[in-house]
Write a protein that holds these residues in place. Structure first.
Motif, PDB file in Angstrom:
ATOM      1  N   GLY A  16      32.718  37.925  36.841  1.00  0.00           N
ATOM      2  CA  GLY A  16      31.609  38.108  37.767  1.00  0.00           C
ATOM      3  C   GLY A  16      31.606  37.067  38.869  1.00  0.00           C
ATOM      4  N   ALA A  17      31.988  35.830  38.511  1.00  0.00           N
ATOM      5  CA  ALA A  17      32.012  34.770  39.513  1.00  0.00           C
ATOM      6  C   ALA A  17      33.141  34.973  40.506  1.00  0.00           C
ATOM      7  CB  ALA A  17      32.149  33.422  38.818  1.00  0.00           C
ATOM      8  N   PHE A  18      34.331  35.315  40.015  1.00  0.00           N
ATOM      9  CA  PHE A  18      35.476  35.513  40.897  1.00  0.00           C
ATOM     10  C   PHE A  18      35.285  36.702  41.833  1.00  0.00           C
ATOM     11  CE2 PHE A  18      38.168  33.258  37.587  1.00  0.00           C
ATOM     12  CZ  PHE A  18      38.355  32.145  38.376  1.00  0.00           C
ATOM     13  N   ALA A  19      34.718  37.783  41.294  1.00  0.00           N
ATOM     14  CA  ALA A  19      34.657  39.040  42.039  1.00  0.00           C
ATOM     15  C   ALA A  19      33.362  39.211  42.803  1.00  0.00           C
ATOM     16  CB  ALA A  19      34.824  40.205  41.068  1.00  0.00           C
ATOM     17  N   PHE A  59      39.193  50.255  31.691  1.00  0.00           N
ATOM     18  CA  PHE A  59      39.313  48.888  32.204  1.00  0.00           C
ATOM     19  C   PHE A  59      38.612  48.733  33.550  1.00  0.00           C
ATOM     20  CE2 PHE A  59      42.927  51.283  33.792  1.00  0.00           C
ATOM     21  CZ  PHE A  59      43.028  50.886  35.121  1.00  0.00           C
ATOM     22  N   LEU A  60      38.190  47.505  33.832  1.00  0.00           N
ATOM     23  CA  LEU A  60      37.706  47.114  35.147  1.00  0.00           C
ATOM     24  C   LEU A  60      38.866  46.530  35.940  1.00  0.00           C
ATOM     25  CD1 LEU A  60      34.294  45.382  34.314  1.00  0.00           C
ATOM     26  CD2 LEU A  60      34.646  47.655  35.278  1.00  0.00           C
ATOM     27  N   ASP A  61      38.751  46.582  37.265  1.00  0.00           N
ATOM     28  CA  ASP A  61      39.808  46.101  38.141  1.00  0.00           C
ATOM     29  C   ASP A  61      39.161  45.234  39.214  1.00  0.00           C
ATOM     30  OD1 ASP A  61      42.452  45.898  39.062  1.00  0.00           O
ATOM     31  OD2 ASP A  61      42.179  47.551  40.475  1.00  0.00           O
ATOM     32  N   ALA A  62      39.147  43.911  38.996  1.00  0.00           N
ATOM     33  CA  ALA A  62      38.413  42.998  39.873  1.00  0.00           C
ATOM     34  C   ALA A  62      39.368  42.070  40.615  1.00  0.00           C
ATOM     35  CB  ALA A  62      37.425  42.170  39.051  1.00  0.00           C
ATOM     36  N   PRO A  63      39.341  42.080  41.957  1.00  0.00           N
ATOM     37  CA  PRO A  63      40.205  41.175  42.723  1.00  0.00           C
ATOM     38  C   PRO A  63      39.751  39.732  42.574  1.00  0.00           C
ATOM     39  CG  PRO A  63      38.708  42.340  44.191  1.00  0.00           C
ATOM     40  CD  PRO A  63      38.510  42.937  42.830  1.00  0.00           C
ATOM     41  N   ILE A  64      40.712  38.813  42.497  1.00  0.00           N
ATOM     42  CA  ILE A  64      40.389  37.391  42.430  1.00  0.00           C
ATOM     43  C   ILE A  64      41.219  36.653  43.477  1.00  0.00           C
ATOM     44  CG2 ILE A  64      39.594  37.303  40.050  1.00  0.00           C
ATOM     45  CD1 ILE A  64      42.362  36.511  39.155  1.00  0.00           C
ATOM     46  N   PHE A  65      40.538  35.908  44.328  1.00  0.00           N
ATOM     47  CA  PHE A  65      41.152  35.072  45.349  1.00  0.00           C
ATOM     48  C   PHE A  65      41.791  35.877  46.482  1.00  0.00           C
ATOM     49  CE2 PHE A  65      41.765  32.530  41.342  1.00  0.00           C
ATOM     50  CZ  PHE A  65      40.663  31.703  41.547  1.00  0.00           C
ATOM     51  N   THR A  66      42.634  36.862  46.183  1.00  0.00           N
ATOM     52  CA  THR A  66      43.316  37.648  47.212  1.00  0.00           C
ATOM     53  C   THR A  66      43.268  39.126  46.828  1.00  0.00           C
ATOM     54  OG1 THR A  66      45.531  37.717  46.225  1.00  0.00           O
ATOM     55  CG2 THR A  66      44.938  35.707  47.429  1.00  0.00           C
ATOM     56  N   ASP A  67      43.752  39.961  47.747  1.00  0.00           N
ATOM     57  CA  ASP A  67      43.815  41.400  47.478  1.00  0.00           C
ATOM     58  C   ASP A  67      45.043  41.772  46.644  1.00  0.00           C
ATOM     59  OD1 ASP A  67      41.516  41.859  48.928  1.00  0.00           O
ATOM     60  OD2 ASP A  67      42.604  42.206  50.815  1.00  0.00           O
ATOM     61  N   TYR A  68      45.842  40.794  46.253  1.00  0.00           N
ATOM     62  CA  TYR A  68      47.066  41.078  45.517  1.00  0.00           C
ATOM     63  C   TYR A  68      47.014  40.619  44.062  1.00  0.00           C
ATOM     64  CZ  TYR A  68      48.651  41.597  50.316  1.00  0.00           C
ATOM     65  OH  TYR A  68      48.758  41.983  51.627  1.00  0.00           O
ATOM     66  N   LEU A  69      45.941  39.916  43.680  1.00  0.00           N
ATOM     67  CA  LEU A  69      45.813  39.419  42.325  1.00  0.00           C
ATOM     68  C   LEU A  69      44.484  39.887  41.733  1.00  0.00           C
ATOM     69  CD1 LEU A  69      47.358  37.631  40.278  1.00  0.00           C
ATOM     70  CD2 LEU A  69      45.946  35.707  41.055  1.00  0.00           C
ATOM     71  N   ALA A 111      49.259  41.409  39.167  1.00  0.00           N
ATOM     72  CA  ALA A 111      49.694  41.244  40.551  1.00  0.00           C
ATOM     73  C   ALA A 111      50.104  42.616  41.102  1.00  0.00           C
ATOM     74  CB  ALA A 111      50.859  40.272  40.627  1.00  0.00           C
ATOM     75  N   LYS A 112      49.675  42.906  42.336  1.00  0.00           N
ATOM     76  CA  LYS A 112      49.972  44.196  42.963  1.00  0.00           C
ATOM     77  C   LYS A 112      50.766  43.986  44.246  1.00  0.00           C
ATOM     78  CE  LYS A 112      45.744  46.344  41.166  1.00  0.00           C
ATOM     79  NZ  LYS A 112      44.548  47.179  41.493  1.00  0.00           N
ATOM     80  N   ALA A 113      51.808  44.807  44.437  1.00  0.00           N
ATOM     81  CA  ALA A 113      52.664  44.727  45.615  1.00  0.00           C
ATOM     82  C   ALA A 113      52.672  46.071  46.317  1.00  0.00           C
ATOM     83  CB  ALA A 113      54.088  44.332  45.213  1.00  0.00           C
TER      84      ALA A 113
END
Length: 213
Positions: A16-19, A59-69, A111-113
């Motif tokens: 919750g904090a990251f996203a 599952f949930l899918d929450a971005p952290i820091f960037t759009d790739y992680l 990680a997503k590419a």
């Protein structure tokens, strides 16, 4: 084991904090499992044959820091077990398998590419905590099959709490459709208390389809 439960709970709160302020997605995936057991001890190890089972995961899918992680916590029904033996006896074929069902709580870092406008590749890993729900031994042959239930517990047939690591990879289209594969590496010794020095752990290959929003 209480520390493991606490760690996963802290990871969930951290999501919750990251996203915060970023869009979160969710998805569901299902497919086929090819589980087996690894038995180790006395500086040697042996693996059983693989049986066939299934999995279903939300599952949930929450971005952290960037759009790739991303972090992907989830809840999953995971069919595991093994093929212990197969062969022929007195001219009749037989097969002995064990099937177990677990409620699993995974937390994967993914990680997503991107691959142009088509979709993206993804690869990830993370811990899981699993709780044994049910299990059956089955001996089948030319004349039918015989099944017997067994119990989970420290003093029963198999310990009912498992901790391990998941490794996942796959491809997701921009429509949300995905194909995925993975490997589950059990780290907990499932041998009941008093079962000797042999360590029994889960090993599971998976493949399947899913859809994410």
């Amino acid at each position: 084991m209480k520390k493991l439960v606490l760690t996963i709970a802290v990871l969930g709160i951290s999501i919750g904090a990251f996203a915060q302020g970023q869009p979160m997605g969710f998805g569901i995936k299902a497919g086929v499992n090819f589980p087996k057991y690894n038995f180790s001890g006395d500086n040697s190890s042996v693996e059983t044959g693989t049986s066939t089972n299934f999995h279903v995961t939300a599952f949930l899918d929450a971005p952290i820091f960037t759009d790739y992680l991303y972090v992907q916590p989830g809840i999953s029904l995971q069919g595991k077990g093994a093929k212990f033996a197969e062969g022929s006896f007195l001219g009749r074929d037989y097969e002995w398998t064990q099937n177990t069902m677990w409620l699993e709580v995974p937390v994967n870092i993914v990680a997503k590419a991107p691959t142009g406008q088509v979709g993206h590749l993804f690869v990830g890993a993370g811990p899981y905590l699993a709780f044994g729900l049910s299990g059956k031994d089955k001996v089948s042959g030319d004349n039918g099959s015989i099944e017997s239930d067994f119990k989970f517990g420290n003093d029963e047939d198999l310990k009912g709490l498992d901790f391990g690591l998941n490794f996942i990879a796959g491809y997701q289209l921009t429509s949300g459709l995905m194909i995925h594969g993975g490997y589950g590496l059990g780290l907990t010794n499932l041998t009941p208390d008093g079962g000797g020095d042999t360590k029994q752990t889960n090993r599971v290959w998976t493949v399947g389809l899913g859809f994410a929003l």
